[in-house]
Write a protein that holds these residues in place. Structure first.
Motif, PDB file in Angstrom:
ATOM      1  N   ILE A  19      -9.520   1.628  -6.391  1.00  0.00           N
ATOM      2  CA  ILE A  19      -8.746   2.179  -7.510  1.00  0.00           C
ATOM      3  C   ILE A  19      -9.083   1.483  -8.823  1.00  0.00           C
ATOM      4  O   ILE A  19      -8.890   2.054  -9.891  1.00  0.00           O
ATOM      5  CB  ILE A  19      -7.220   2.201  -7.248  1.00  0.00           C
ATOM      6  N   GLY A  20      -9.637   0.297  -8.743  1.00  0.00           N
ATOM      7  CA  GLY A  20     -10.097  -0.391  -9.944  1.00  0.00           C
ATOM      8  C   GLY A  20     -11.290   0.299 -10.594  1.00  0.00           C
ATOM      9  O   GLY A  20     -11.616   0.028 -11.750  1.00  0.00           O
ATOM     10  N   TRP A  21     -11.957   1.185  -9.881  1.00  0.00           N
ATOM     11  CA  TRP A  21     -13.104   1.922 -10.421  1.00  0.00           C
ATOM     12  C   TRP A  21     -12.667   3.151 -11.209  1.00  0.00           C
ATOM     13  O   TRP A  21     -13.492   3.801 -11.845  1.00  0.00           O
ATOM     14  CB  TRP A  21     -14.029   2.390  -9.321  1.00  0.00           C
ATOM     15  N   ILE A  22     -11.376   3.486 -11.149  1.00  0.00           N
ATOM     16  CA  ILE A  22     -10.857   4.679 -11.815  1.00  0.00           C
ATOM     17  C   ILE A  22     -10.163   4.209 -13.095  1.00  0.00           C
ATOM     18  O   ILE A  22      -9.042   3.703 -13.056  1.00  0.00           O
ATOM     19  CB  ILE A  22      -9.862   5.439 -10.899  1.00  0.00           C
ATOM     20  N   PRO A  39      -0.183   5.215 -13.344  1.00  0.00           N
ATOM     21  CA  PRO A  39      -1.334   4.614 -12.663  1.00  0.00           C
ATOM     22  C   PRO A  39      -1.343   4.946 -11.173  1.00  0.00           C
ATOM     23  O   PRO A  39      -0.323   5.343 -10.606  1.00  0.00           O
ATOM     24  CB  PRO A  39      -1.149   3.116 -12.901  1.00  0.00           C
ATOM     25  N   ILE A  40      -2.474   4.736 -10.553  1.00  0.00           N
ATOM     26  CA  ILE A  40      -2.637   5.055  -9.131  1.00  0.00           C
ATOM     27  C   ILE A  40      -1.775   4.108  -8.302  1.00  0.00           C
ATOM     28  O   ILE A  40      -1.777   2.901  -8.527  1.00  0.00           O
ATOM     29  CB  ILE A  40      -4.105   4.895  -8.700  1.00  0.00           C
ATOM     30  N   ASP A  41      -1.085   4.672  -7.359  1.00  0.00           N
ATOM     31  CA  ASP A  41      -0.297   3.902  -6.402  1.00  0.00           C
ATOM     32  C   ASP A  41      -1.146   3.748  -5.138  1.00  0.00           C
ATOM     33  O   ASP A  41      -1.416   4.721  -4.442  1.00  0.00           O
ATOM     34  CB  ASP A  41       1.008   4.642  -6.101  1.00  0.00           C
ATOM     35  N   ALA A  42      -1.594   2.540  -4.866  1.00  0.00           N
ATOM     36  CA  ALA A  42      -2.489   2.300  -3.729  1.00  0.00           C
ATOM     37  C   ALA A  42      -1.843   2.691  -2.408  1.00  0.00           C
ATOM     38  O   ALA A  42      -2.518   3.201  -1.516  1.00  0.00           O
ATOM     39  CB  ALA A  42      -2.933   0.842  -3.697  1.00  0.00           C
ATOM     40  N   ASP A  43      -0.537   2.489  -2.268  1.00  0.00           N
ATOM     41  CA  ASP A  43       0.130   2.871  -1.020  1.00  0.00           C
ATOM     42  C   ASP A  43       0.147   4.387  -0.848  1.00  0.00           C
ATOM     43  O   ASP A  43      -0.065   4.897   0.254  1.00  0.00           O
ATOM     44  CB  ASP A  43       1.547   2.302  -0.969  1.00  0.00           C
ATOM     45  N   ALA A  44       0.391   5.117  -1.947  1.00  0.00           N
ATOM     46  CA  ALA A  44       0.350   6.583  -1.873  1.00  0.00           C
ATOM     47  C   ALA A  44      -1.065   7.055  -1.554  1.00  0.00           C
ATOM     48  O   ALA A  44      -1.251   7.981  -0.764  1.00  0.00           O
ATOM     49  CB  ALA A  44       0.837   7.195  -3.187  1.00  0.00           C
ATOM     50  N   LEU A  45      -2.048   6.425  -2.155  1.00  0.00           N
ATOM     51  CA  LEU A  45      -3.432   6.792  -1.875  1.00  0.00           C
ATOM     52  C   LEU A  45      -3.774   6.523  -0.420  1.00  0.00           C
ATOM     53  O   LEU A  45      -4.448   7.323   0.221  1.00  0.00           O
ATOM     54  CB  LEU A  45      -4.376   6.020  -2.804  1.00  0.00           C
ATOM     55  N   TRP A  46      -3.283   5.411   0.105  1.00  0.00           N
ATOM     56  CA  TRP A  46      -3.561   5.088   1.508  1.00  0.00           C
ATOM     57  C   TRP A  46      -3.069   6.196   2.429  1.00  0.00           C
ATOM     58  O   TRP A  46      -3.709   6.524   3.416  1.00  0.00           O
ATOM     59  CB  TRP A  46      -2.930   3.748   1.872  1.00  0.00           C
ATOM     60  N   THR A  47      -1.923   6.815   2.098  1.00  0.00           N
ATOM     61  CA  THR A  47      -1.432   7.917   2.935  1.00  0.00           C
ATOM     62  C   THR A  47      -2.328   9.150   2.803  1.00  0.00           C
ATOM     63  O   THR A  47      -2.394   9.968   3.711  1.00  0.00           O
ATOM     64  CB  THR A  47       0.023   8.296   2.609  1.00  0.00           C
ATOM     65  N   GLN A  48      -3.026   9.290   1.656  1.00  0.00           N
ATOM     66  CA  GLN A  48      -3.943  10.413   1.459  1.00  0.00           C
ATOM     67  C   GLN A  48      -5.260  10.216   2.205  1.00  0.00           C
ATOM     68  O   GLN A  48      -5.943  11.177   2.507  1.00  0.00           O
ATOM     69  CB  GLN A  48      -4.243  10.618  -0.024  1.00  0.00           C
ATOM     70  N   VAL A  49      -5.635   8.972   2.441  1.00  0.00           N
ATOM     71  CA  VAL A  49      -6.829   8.696   3.237  1.00  0.00           C
ATOM     72  C   VAL A  49      -6.388   8.883   4.681  1.00  0.00           C
ATOM     73  O   VAL A  49      -6.014   7.955   5.373  1.00  0.00           O
ATOM     74  CB  VAL A  49      -7.376   7.276   2.984  1.00  0.00           C
ATOM     75  N   ASP A  50      -6.380  10.128   5.103  1.00  0.00           N
ATOM     76  CA  ASP A  50      -5.806  10.531   6.373  1.00  0.00           C
ATOM     77  C   ASP A  50      -6.684  10.046   7.526  1.00  0.00           C
ATOM     78  O   ASP A  50      -7.683  10.673   7.864  1.00  0.00           O
ATOM     79  CB  ASP A  50      -5.657  12.053   6.393  1.00  0.00           C
TER      80      ASP A  50
END
Length: 162
Positions: A19-22, A39-50
């Motif tokens: 997420i640091g690249w965005i 800003p990006i929520d890393a925990d929310a993103l983790w749930t999207q990486v199914d």
């Protein structure tokens, strides 16, 4: 020159790096689509990486995460690459192509009925468009541009890996 790298499964800690690249909300929308808050929520993103329904891959050296992407099955015969991103320090070295080809091979071995693959690219992302054109992707005619300005590209898998 990158001498040694591997492809591996993603771990939660990788997302803090990725997420640091965005760098901006606009870049986030281009990368992940219109449904994301900045800003990006890393925990929310983790749930999207199914981890159950997709095959996420990280390209890394012993010290650096260089690229990330995942492939999933959208419908029988149709795979989709999502959340594809290359570390800004390593851009311009065709790592996006390498990780895409690895994702295509992994997807075809997992979903054996796969005949096509899609991915979404922002119209103004010249580097991503150049990469997808080198790979032979074409704009999918029956899919509209989304609200983030992304178009859907499609390619036949056997031709890509043939």
């Amino acid at each position: 020159m990158i001498s040694s790298w591997t492809l591996r499964h993603i771990v939660r800690e990788d997302l803090d790096t990725i997420i640091g690249w965005i760098p901006s909300e606009a870049a986030l929308k281009c990368w992940a689509g219109p449904g994301w808050a900045w800003p990006i929520d890393a925990d929310a993103l983790w749930t999207q990486v199914d981890l159950e329904e997709s095959l996420p891959l990280v390209m890394a050296t012993d010290h650096d995460v260089m690229a990330f992407g995942q492939i999933l099955q959208q419908e029988p015969g149709m795979l989709h690459v999502s959340l594809l991103v290359v570390n800004p320090e390593f851009r311009g070295r065709r790592l996006g192509e390498r990780i895409c080809l690895a994702l295509f091979k992994r997807g075809m071995s997992h979903w054996m009925d796969a005949s096509h693959v899609t991915l979404d690219v922002c119209r103004d992302d010249k580097a991503a468009l150049a990469m997808t054109r080198r790979l032979g992707f074409m704009e999918q005619e029956d899919v509209q541009e989304d609200t983030a300005g992304r178009i859907r590209l499609i390619h036949e898998l056997p031709e890509l890996l043939g």
